[in-house]
Design a protein around this motif. Structure first.
Motif, short mmCIF file in Angstrom:
data_model
loop_
_atom_site.label_atom_id
_atom_site.label_comp_id
_atom_site.label_asym_id
_atom_site.label_seq_id
_atom_site.Cartn_x
_atom_site.Cartn_y
_atom_site.Cartn_z
N ALA A 1 -0.92 6.63 -5.44
CA ALA A 1 -1.08 6.20 -4.05
C ALA A 1 -2.53 5.86 -3.70
O ALA A 1 -3.47 6.32 -4.34
N SER A 2 -2.68 5.05 -2.66
CA SER A 2 -4.00 4.71 -2.14
C SER A 2 -4.50 5.76 -1.16
O SER A 2 -5.71 5.93 -0.96
N ASP B 1 -6.98 12.39 2.76
CA ASP B 1 -7.36 11.28 3.63
C ASP B 1 -6.95 11.53 5.08
O ASP B 1 -7.55 10.98 6.01
N HIS B 2 -5.92 12.34 5.27
CA HIS B 2 -5.43 12.63 6.62
C HIS B 2 -4.68 13.95 6.58
O HIS B 2 -4.00 14.24 5.60
N GLY C 1 -2.13 0.05 6.64
CA GLY C 1 -1.38 -0.96 5.91
C GLY C 1 -0.37 -0.40 4.92
O GLY C 1 0.09 -1.10 4.01
N VAL C 2 0.02 0.86 5.10
CA VAL C 2 0.98 1.50 4.20
C VAL C 2 2.38 0.96 4.44
O VAL C 2 2.83 0.84 5.58
N LYS C 3 3.07 0.63 3.35
CA LYS C 3 4.46 0.17 3.41
C LYS C 3 5.42 1.13 2.73
O LYS C 3 6.58 1.23 3.09
N THR C 4 4.89 1.83 1.72
CA THR C 4 5.71 2.72 0.90
C THR C 4 5.14 4.12 0.93
O THR C 4 3.92 4.31 0.85
N MET D 1 0.85 -1.20 0.00
CA MET D 1 0.00 0.00 0.00
C MET D 1 0.89 1.25 0.00
O MET D 1 1.87 1.33 0.75
N ILE D 2 0.54 2.22 -0.83
CA ILE D 2 1.34 3.44 -1.00
C ILE D 2 0.58 4.65 -0.48
O ILE D 2 -0.63 4.78 -0.70
#
Length: 206
Positions: A40-41, A101-102, A138-141, A1-2
């Motif tokens: 990105a998501s 989103d934030h 769930g963000v990794k990148t 998830m980006i």
């Protein structure tokens, strides 16, 4: 998830507000930030939100960058990014705040002047919740751009890498630095920390 993070893309850091902290070309990064957000998501906005009576405020640019003795305010700066002023607003071409989103607002307390978006304090003890929010999603990148490369972008990227453990990419196409020498130094420091520093979005291959 980006996740894509727009770091302090505010008019206070552009020629639109020459009396504050103008960064050359700072008002032109909107399209590049939008382009990286398309990959990105999640999209995050960070904004400086400083009180007019902050302890670090000086009345002219020649008095800036003087050391201060406060634990979480290291240098003097002219007043900038005060809520309700033009400088607090985001640069052209960006979406409304409510379309993100934030959102992280930082530097609200008069004796706190953080550069990174992950902690309210320079000592990095009081979390803003950004790292925790990204992990909960769930963000990794993380793709990072904004203003300015050699201060808030650098510190935010380092915090995301060192404290959050994310795979961090800094997109210079979507960023601008205050000075060439400090920007080059910042890029080297980020690369030494394992951060990917790319000239253009096309180089992003996470």
């Amino acid at each position: 998830m980006i996740a894509s993070i727009d770091v302090d893309p505010q008019k206070t850091f552009t020629p639109i507000c020459p009396g504050e902290l103008p960064v050359s070309g700072g008002d032109k990064i909107g399209p590049a930030l939008n382009a990286q957000a398309d990959l990105a998501s999640f999209r995050v906005l960070t904004k400086d939100a400083h009180p007019a009576n902050a302890v670090w405020v000086v009345d002219s640019h020649d008095k800036m960058l003087a050391p201060l003795g406060y634990p979480n305010t290291d240098l003097t700066w002219v007043s900038h990014a005060v809520p309700g002023t033009e400088g607090f607003e985001t640069v052209p071409d960006l979406p409304a705040v409510t379309d993100y989103d934030h959102v992280i607002w930082k530097g609200v307390e008069p004796d706190l002047h953080p550069y990174g978006a992950c902690f309210h304090d320079i000592q990095e003890k009081l979390s803003t919740g950004l790292i925790e929010w990204l992990k909960a999603k769930g963000v990794k990148t993380v793709l990072v751009g904004g203003l300015a490369t050699d201060y808030c972008v650098k510190t935010t990227a380092l915090q995301l890498k060192q404290q959050g453990g994310f795979d961090v990419w800094v997109n210079l196409e979507a960023s601008r630095g205050i000075a060439e020498d400090t920007t080059l130094s910042a890029c080297a420091e980020m690369q030494d920390a394992g951060i990917h520093v790319i000239e253009k979005l096309e180089q992003f291959n996470a």
